[in-house]
Every structure is written in C-alpha cells, then in structure tokens.
Design an enzyme around this catalytic site. Sequence first.
Site, short mmCIF file in Angstrom:
data_model
loop_
_atom_site.label_atom_id
_atom_site.label_comp_id
_atom_site.label_asym_id
_atom_site.label_seq_id
_atom_site.Cartn_x
_atom_site.Cartn_y
_atom_site.Cartn_z
N ARG A 69 0.78 -1.18 0.01
CA ARG A 69 0.02 0.11 -0.16
C ARG A 69 0.82 1.19 -0.03
O ARG A 69 0.33 2.35 -0.44
CB ARG A 69 -0.82 -0.02 1.19
CG ARG A 69 -2.00 -0.94 0.99
CD ARG A 69 -3.38 -0.58 1.88
NE ARG A 69 -2.84 -0.89 3.27
CZ ARG A 69 -2.48 -1.61 4.08
NH1 ARG A 69 -2.48 -2.94 3.53
NH2 ARG A 69 -1.99 -1.64 5.32
N TYR A 73 -0.13 4.32 -2.18
CA TYR A 73 -0.37 5.66 -1.73
C TYR A 73 0.68 6.48 -2.85
O TYR A 73 0.13 7.81 -2.92
CB TYR A 73 -0.11 5.64 -0.60
CG TYR A 73 -0.93 4.91 0.35
CD1 TYR A 73 -2.25 4.54 0.07
CD2 TYR A 73 -0.62 4.39 1.62
CE1 TYR A 73 -3.16 3.95 0.71
CE2 TYR A 73 -1.40 3.71 2.55
CZ TYR A 73 -2.57 3.35 2.10
OH TYR A 73 -3.67 2.73 2.65
N TYR A 95 -13.03 9.19 1.77
CA TYR A 95 -13.92 8.96 2.64
C TYR A 95 -13.66 9.15 3.99
O TYR A 95 -12.31 9.37 4.49
CB TYR A 95 -14.47 7.63 2.43
CG TYR A 95 -13.76 6.47 3.19
CD1 TYR A 95 -12.67 5.65 2.82
CD2 TYR A 95 -14.09 6.05 4.61
CE1 TYR A 95 -11.91 4.66 3.64
CE2 TYR A 95 -13.28 5.19 5.37
CZ TYR A 95 -12.35 4.48 4.83
OH TYR A 95 -11.72 3.49 5.56
N HIS A 97 -12.86 11.67 7.01
CA HIS A 97 -12.13 12.80 7.10
C HIS A 97 -10.93 12.57 6.09
O HIS A 97 -10.06 11.71 6.30
CB HIS A 97 -11.75 13.28 8.52
CG HIS A 97 -10.96 14.56 8.61
ND1 HIS A 97 -9.90 15.10 7.84
CD2 HIS A 97 -11.04 15.65 9.57
CE1 HIS A 97 -9.43 16.31 8.12
NE2 HIS A 97 -10.28 16.67 9.07
N ALA A 127 -14.56 8.37 11.18
CA ALA A 127 -14.90 7.26 11.74
C ALA A 127 -15.08 7.53 13.42
O ALA A 127 -16.12 7.14 13.99
CB ALA A 127 -14.20 6.01 11.44
N GLN A 169 -7.70 0.27 12.49
CA GLN A 169 -7.27 -0.47 11.46
C GLN A 169 -6.86 -2.15 12.34
O GLN A 169 -5.80 -2.41 12.05
CB GLN A 169 -5.80 -0.12 10.94
CG GLN A 169 -6.04 1.14 10.08
CD GLN A 169 -5.04 1.73 9.05
OE1 GLN A 169 -5.59 2.31 8.06
NE2 GLN A 169 -3.94 1.20 9.02
N ALA A 212 -19.16 2.18 11.88
CA ALA A 212 -20.25 3.03 11.53
C ALA A 212 -20.82 2.71 10.15
O ALA A 212 -20.14 2.38 9.31
CB ALA A 212 -19.27 4.49 11.40
N THR A 240 -13.14 -0.53 14.03
CA THR A 240 -12.08 0.22 14.98
C THR A 240 -12.70 -0.50 16.65
O THR A 240 -13.59 -0.47 16.82
CB THR A 240 -12.42 1.89 14.95
OG1 THR A 240 -12.48 2.02 13.51
CG2 THR A 240 -11.65 2.54 15.95
C1 LIG Z 1 -7.16 4.26 6.09
S1 LIG Z 1 -8.23 4.55 7.60
C2 LIG Z 1 -9.33 5.88 6.98
C3 LIG Z 1 -10.16 6.55 8.10
C4 LIG Z 1 -10.96 7.57 7.45
N1 LIG Z 1 -10.18 8.56 6.63
C5 LIG Z 1 -11.56 8.44 8.59
O1 LIG Z 1 -11.83 9.68 8.53
O2 LIG Z 1 -12.49 7.80 9.44
C6 LIG Z 1 -9.37 2.95 7.90
C7 LIG Z 1 -9.67 2.88 9.46
O3 LIG Z 1 -10.56 3.59 9.68
C8 LIG Z 1 -11.49 2.93 10.33
N2 LIG Z 1 -12.92 3.06 9.75
C9 LIG Z 1 -12.79 3.12 8.60
N3 LIG Z 1 -14.32 3.20 8.13
C10 LIG Z 1 -14.80 2.92 9.43
C11 LIG Z 1 -16.44 2.51 9.70
N4 LIG Z 1 -17.43 2.57 8.87
N5 LIG Z 1 -16.55 2.39 11.05
C12 LIG Z 1 -15.57 2.34 12.05
N6 LIG Z 1 -14.45 2.45 11.63
C13 LIG Z 1 -13.99 2.83 10.73
C14 LIG Z 1 -11.05 1.58 10.83
O4 LIG Z 1 -10.31 1.48 11.74
C15 LIG Z 1 -10.19 1.45 9.30
O5 LIG Z 1 -9.36 0.36 9.77
#
Ligand SMILES: C[S@@+](CC[C@H](N)C(=O)[O-])C[C@H]1O[C@@H](n2cnc3c(N)ncnc32)[C@H](O)[C@@H]1O
Length: 279
Positions: A69, A73, A95, A97, A127, A169, A212, A240
Amino acid sequence: MENAKKGELVIVGTGISVAGQMTLATKSHIENADIVFMGIMNKVGEHAVRKLNANSISLDDLYEEGKSRALTYKQMTDRIVQAVIDGQKVCAAFYGHAGVFVTPSHDAINQVRELGYSATMLPGVSAEDCLIADLGIDPSKFGCQSYEATQFLFRDYRIDPHMTQIIWQIGLVGEASLSVLDATHNRPGLALLTEILLEHYPDDHELIIYEAPTLPISEPVIQKVTLSNLINAETTLVSTLVIPSLGLPAYRQDRLSKLGLTEQQVVSFRNPTSITEGN
Ligand SMILES: C[S@@+](CC[C@H](N)C(=O)[O-])C[C@H]1O[C@@H](n2cnc3c(N)ncnc32)[C@H](O)[C@@H]1O
C-alpha cells in the site's frame, strides 16, 4: 504565454456515510473542480460524487493484492500532483475525514505546496466522529488515546488505561507487509495485542469493536467482547477497536497544592449542586 491555467488542489472528506455527512463546502468544491480523484472505497459513495461532477475518477484501481500500500499511496499522490501541474483545478475526495489515516492526502498537499501551487484540506466526518456519537463517548471525560493498531504493536508506546483507547485498523493488526487487502491475517496480531492489553486491564474488561454505517439506512455495528475473547472477535477492514477507560485516575495532590487548591475545592467547583446546597 499568459493563458496557462494555474493548477490548484483541494482535498475533501466525504464522511463515512456519503449521503448526509458531506459538508456543503465539500460538495461545492467537488462540483466546481475540473477533475475529482476519489479514494472512497465504496460504490455508493463514488456514485454520489459522480452525480456532482461527471469527471470523477476512482483511485481504487491502484490497489492490488500482494502490492505494498506504500506504493499504492505514492501512485495516488503522483496522479493528484500531476493533474495540478497540468494546470487543473483538482479536488481529491477521500472517505471520512481526508486527513485522518490517509497518507496520499497529506503527501499531495505537501508536494503541491512545495511546487508553489495552492493546496488546502477541508475537514470531514471521520469514523472517530461517528463513534463518539454512536457509542456516547466524550473524549473529554477520561481523556483519549487514538492510534493505529500495528504501529502500536511494533513500537515502544505507553498506554494509559484511565483514558479511552481508540485503536484504528484492527483488521490489519500485526500485518507488516502492507500488501494484504482483507482482515483474515490478523490473528497473531490480535493475540499479541491481547497480551499487551492484559498488562493493563482485567481479562473480563469489555471492549467494543465498532463499525459506523456507510449508508444512512444502516445501523452501526457494535460488537462487545471481553479482552480474553478479543482473539476470536470478528473484524473487518473498517473495524475500530474501543477500550473503555478503567475510570479517572486519582488527583495529584502535589500539583493541586502548587496551585493553592485542595481536592475538596476542585470537587465542589465541578459539582454545582453541592455549591448550591452548601450556600
Ligand atoms: C485508512 S483509515 C481511514 C479513516 C478515514 N479517513 C476516517 O476519517 O475515518 C481506515 C480505518 O478507519 C476506521 N474506519 C473506516 N471506516 C470505518 C467505519 N465505517 N466504522 C468504523 N471505523 C472505520 C477503521 O479503523 C479502518 O481500519
């Protein structure tokens, strides 16, 4: 020639549930861009962005099983930066923030600024924001530590069990190669994480694995699991982990006395009914 259009970059977050969590400012930047790059990982979300701007291109084709990755990126960053150099008004939409756990957004902003173009990031609903709302956790109550699961395993961090822990993650915890795209490789990582957490929490401490909703019609997934059973928990790439606090730590009398305070005074200031009753 003075007619060359100067490129610019705006990075936006679409929210976790695209329908409803996209801010008006984000919507406007998507609509007015020459080109929109999408790192949204969700077809419904992509559709919502394409409806705002037909010239929207997904970055998801850069993900490949077995490919790091870190390289993906870098390639995302290169695409975004090149479009700015080409003179376009570029919007990159990720997606949640766009600045939370997103490497290419920060890298692209830094590179574009170094090249002398304008680059900004708008806030979005992450999230963690959804988690605070769905689980009723106010980070101010106990304090909060928020971090990436694998980084936590690999490095010499300290956790404070009096604070709420938000561990991102978890579906990839312990996966060092950065080259898998599913959450089926995390059992050794979950086992090691459990071992570390047992140094701080009782084995029956109740943890939450949270997801979420990505659609407004869906409900959040809130899976409760004891620490000793974390190893068997169902996790996905969007899980999460939340570890509730063990409770507030004791007051530091030495610090209070340096400020000329007593514990009793602080408690009464924070409890208005006791002040009224005392009067
Ligand atoms: C690469 S990060 C992206 C986070 C994203 N930019 C945000 O603002 O939440 C991916 C991680 O965000 C969290 N995440 C993303 N989508 C989620 C969701 N629908 N519910 C809970 N945690 C989420 C998880 O921990 C996941 O492994």
